[in-house]
Design a protein around this motif. Sequence first.
Motif, PDB file in Angstrom:
ATOM      1  N   GLU A  88       0.822  -1.137   0.037  1.00 15.54           N
ATOM      2  CA  GLU A  88       0.128   0.051   0.007  1.00 15.54           C
ATOM      3  C   GLU A  88       0.883   1.246   0.115  1.00 15.54           C
ATOM      4  N   LEU A  89       0.304   2.296  -0.686  1.00 12.97           N
ATOM      5  CA  LEU A  89       1.070   3.308  -0.713  1.00 12.97           C
ATOM      6  C   LEU A  89       0.382   4.565   0.318  1.00 12.97           C
ATOM      7  N   MET A 101       9.202  23.619   9.897  1.00 14.00           N
ATOM      8  CA  MET A 101       8.571  22.595   9.108  1.00 14.00           C
ATOM      9  C   MET A 101       7.386  22.238   9.715  1.00 14.00           C
ATOM     10  N   THR A 102       6.541  22.220   8.860  1.00 13.62           N
ATOM     11  CA  THR A 102       5.101  21.690   9.542  1.00 13.62           C
ATOM     12  C   THR A 102       4.992  20.338   8.518  1.00 13.62           C
ATOM     13  N   GLN A 103       4.781  18.964   9.259  1.00 14.89           N
ATOM     14  CA  GLN A 103       4.765  17.746   8.501  1.00 14.89           C
ATOM     15  C   GLN A 103       3.002  17.414   8.453  1.00 14.89           C
ATOM     16  N   CYS A 104       2.332  16.952   7.458  1.00 18.06           N
ATOM     17  CA  CYS A 104       1.216  16.576   7.354  1.00 18.06           C
ATOM     18  C   CYS A 104       1.155  14.986   7.300  1.00 18.06           C
ATOM     19  N   LEU A 105       0.473  14.375   8.057  1.00 15.33           N
ATOM     20  CA  LEU A 105       0.594  12.941   8.328  1.00 15.33           C
ATOM     21  C   LEU A 105      -0.811  12.303   7.807  1.00 15.33           C
ATOM     22  N   SER A 106      -0.753  11.355   7.209  1.00 20.19           N
ATOM     23  CA  SER A 106      -1.788  10.470   6.750  1.00 20.19           C
ATOM     24  C   SER A 106      -2.113   9.390   7.806  1.00 20.19           C
ATOM     25  N   THR A 107      -3.502   8.939   7.952  1.00 18.33           N
ATOM     26  CA  THR A 107      -3.669   8.018   9.115  1.00 18.33           C
ATOM     27  C   THR A 107      -4.510   6.904   8.351  1.00 18.33           C
ATOM     28  N   GLN A 108      -4.759   6.823   7.205  1.00 20.38           N
ATOM     29  CA  GLN A 108      -5.234   5.965   6.382  1.00 20.38           C
ATOM     30  C   GLN A 108      -4.822   5.709   5.071  1.00 20.38           C
ATOM     31  N   ALA A 109      -4.792   4.388   4.507  1.00 21.39           N
ATOM     32  CA  ALA A 109      -4.470   4.191   2.815  1.00 21.39           C
ATOM     33  C   ALA A 109      -5.739   4.416   2.302  1.00 21.39           C
ATOM     34  N   ASP A 128      -6.787   0.906   7.387  1.00 22.82           N
ATOM     35  CA  ASP A 128      -6.319   1.951   8.358  1.00 22.82           C
ATOM     36  C   ASP A 128      -4.769   1.968   8.431  1.00 22.82           C
ATOM     37  N   LEU A 129      -4.267   2.828   8.824  1.00 24.86           N
ATOM     38  CA  LEU A 129      -2.715   2.751   9.111  1.00 24.86           C
ATOM     39  C   LEU A 129      -2.580   2.313  10.499  1.00 24.86           C
ATOM     40  N   THR A 130      -1.690   1.639  10.990  1.00 24.19           N
ATOM     41  CA  THR A 130      -1.304   1.302  12.206  1.00 24.19           C
ATOM     42  C   THR A 130      -0.692   2.655  12.913  1.00 24.19           C
ATOM     43  N   ARG A 131      -0.585   2.271  14.313  1.00 23.93           N
ATOM     44  CA  ARG A 131       0.173   3.465  14.948  1.00 23.93           C
ATOM     45  C   ARG A 131       1.339   3.744  14.705  1.00 23.93           C
ATOM     46  N   GLY A 132       2.070   2.511  14.419  1.00 25.44           N
ATOM     47  CA  GLY A 132       3.598   2.546  14.039  1.00 25.44           C
ATOM     48  C   GLY A 132       3.687   3.108  12.456  1.00 25.44           C
ATOM     49  N   GLU A 133       2.844   2.504  11.607  1.00 25.67           N
ATOM     50  CA  GLU A 133       2.983   3.582  10.414  1.00 25.67           C
ATOM     51  C   GLU A 133       2.751   5.014  10.361  1.00 25.67           C
ATOM     52  N   ASN A 165     -10.123   6.430  12.824  1.00 22.76           N
ATOM     53  CA  ASN A 165      -8.900   5.244  13.066  1.00 22.76           C
ATOM     54  C   ASN A 165      -8.219   5.595  14.464  1.00 22.76           C
ATOM     55  N   LEU A 166      -9.361   6.221  15.282  1.00 21.66           N
ATOM     56  CA  LEU A 166      -8.955   6.485  16.760  1.00 21.66           C
ATOM     57  C   LEU A 166      -8.105   5.621  17.418  1.00 21.66           C
ATOM     58  N   ASP A 167      -8.344   4.346  17.394  1.00 29.93           N
ATOM     59  CA  ASP A 167      -7.919   2.991  18.156  1.00 29.93           C
ATOM     60  C   ASP A 167      -6.239   3.325  17.652  1.00 29.93           C
ATOM     61  N   GLU A 168      -5.959   3.795  16.512  1.00 24.20           N
ATOM     62  CA  GLU A 168      -4.574   3.639  16.290  1.00 24.20           C
ATOM     63  C   GLU A 168      -3.844   5.170  16.228  1.00 24.20           C
ATOM     64  N   VAL A 169      -4.700   5.940  16.002  1.00 25.24           N
ATOM     65  CA  VAL A 169      -4.393   7.586  16.101  1.00 25.24           C
ATOM     66  C   VAL A 169      -4.126   8.108  17.500  1.00 25.24           C
ATOM     67  N   VAL A 170      -4.950   7.618  18.498  1.00 21.24           N
ATOM     68  CA  VAL A 170      -4.627   8.052  19.895  1.00 21.24           C
ATOM     69  C   VAL A 170      -3.408   7.399  20.511  1.00 21.24           C
ATOM     70  N   PRO A 171      -2.985   6.346  20.260  1.00 22.66           N
ATOM     71  CA  PRO A 171      -1.633   5.807  20.692  1.00 22.66           C
ATOM     72  C   PRO A 171      -0.467   6.391  20.139  1.00 22.66           C
ATOM     73  N   SER A 172      -0.780   6.700  18.657  1.00 26.78           N
ATOM     74  CA  SER A 172       0.153   7.518  17.923  1.00 26.78           C
ATOM     75  C   SER A 172       0.585   8.964  18.567  1.00 26.78           C
TER      76      SER A 172
END
Length: 341
Positions: A88-89, A101-109, A128-133, A165-172
């Motif tokens: 997946e990309l 710098m500001t970084q814009c993060l993705s949370t899902q593919a 969904d992306l994992t917290r690690g991704e 995807n809060l189950d992964e976003v909150v731990p991240s």
Amino acid sequence: MKENFFDRSIDELAGILGDLDQTPYRLDQVLNWAYVRTVPDFSGMTNLSADLREKLSDILDLDPLTLVDRKRSRDGIEKLLLSLGDGELLETVLIQEKGYMTQCLSTQAGCGMGCTFCESARDGLSRDLTRGEILAQVATASRVLGNRRRLRNLVFMGMGEPLKNLDEVVPSLEIILDSRGFDFSPRRVTVSTCGWVPGIKRLSDEGLGVNLAISLNAGDDGTRSEIMPVNRKYPIKNLIKAAREYPLSNRQRITFEYVLIDGLNDSDDDAMKVAGLLKGIPCKVNLIPCNETSADYMPSPEARSTAFQKVLLDSGILATVRSSRGSEIGAACGQLRASSK
Ligand code: SF4
């Protein structure tokens, strides 16, 4: 297959290290190498024994995202296209502003929310992306920039709806804010939503203190439902109520993003409706002339954007017109991934 290092919580890492090596301070050393110095592999952790480095690199991967493409626009926007372990990309964008710098993060593919003006919606949600991704995007960008401290702000505004995807976003977020993790101030972190109301409530309850941005884009339900299907489930009234209830500290404001689409949502009447909705909310409005993506939309002319802004300012609402930067590299969300596919 090795596990993504960043999928492991600090407590889990403590457990892994405790099993391999009982030396005090090992955990602090490993966290410092991974989150502050952002080394891409364990061989760079020079104050660890060779034996421990080897054991750790057998099970954990510090560099789980592969850089597939990198584009830089003339106006200081850099976009990284990254491949995940399963092919997946995802994309992350670096925005340079006055030396930081500001970084814009993705949370899902991909994304399943279907906003009609957005490229990420085109192929729907892959996963969904994992917290690690999510966290590995910060590590990768820090390596590209040469130093984690060059990143000043993080915005969860890339591909995907973070609040789905809060189950992964909150731990991240917890690792992003942890002084032993990436150590960002909550004031420097913004989570953006298209209006997933139950997610706003849950994020409020988490009490993380991060900034909230809401992609509003219309002043009435008819127009908003036409361009943002989420509005059919959670209409503007519910959304504004959730925004009013979001806990804000002193001087913190909610950001409302408003993509200006020529002839669709950019009249003075639309601006008056927006002003009415936002009355009394500590907020600012970012007006963004839309990108010309594959949909049939054109950006509002400059004079229209300015007139819209003036209505808001005259109503006492802070409003700025943001330039649409990075258009030659497809820096609007989802564009680089869409063109690569
Ligand atoms: S604007 Fe955001 S929520 Fe809407 S489709 Fe695009 S990525 Fe998804």
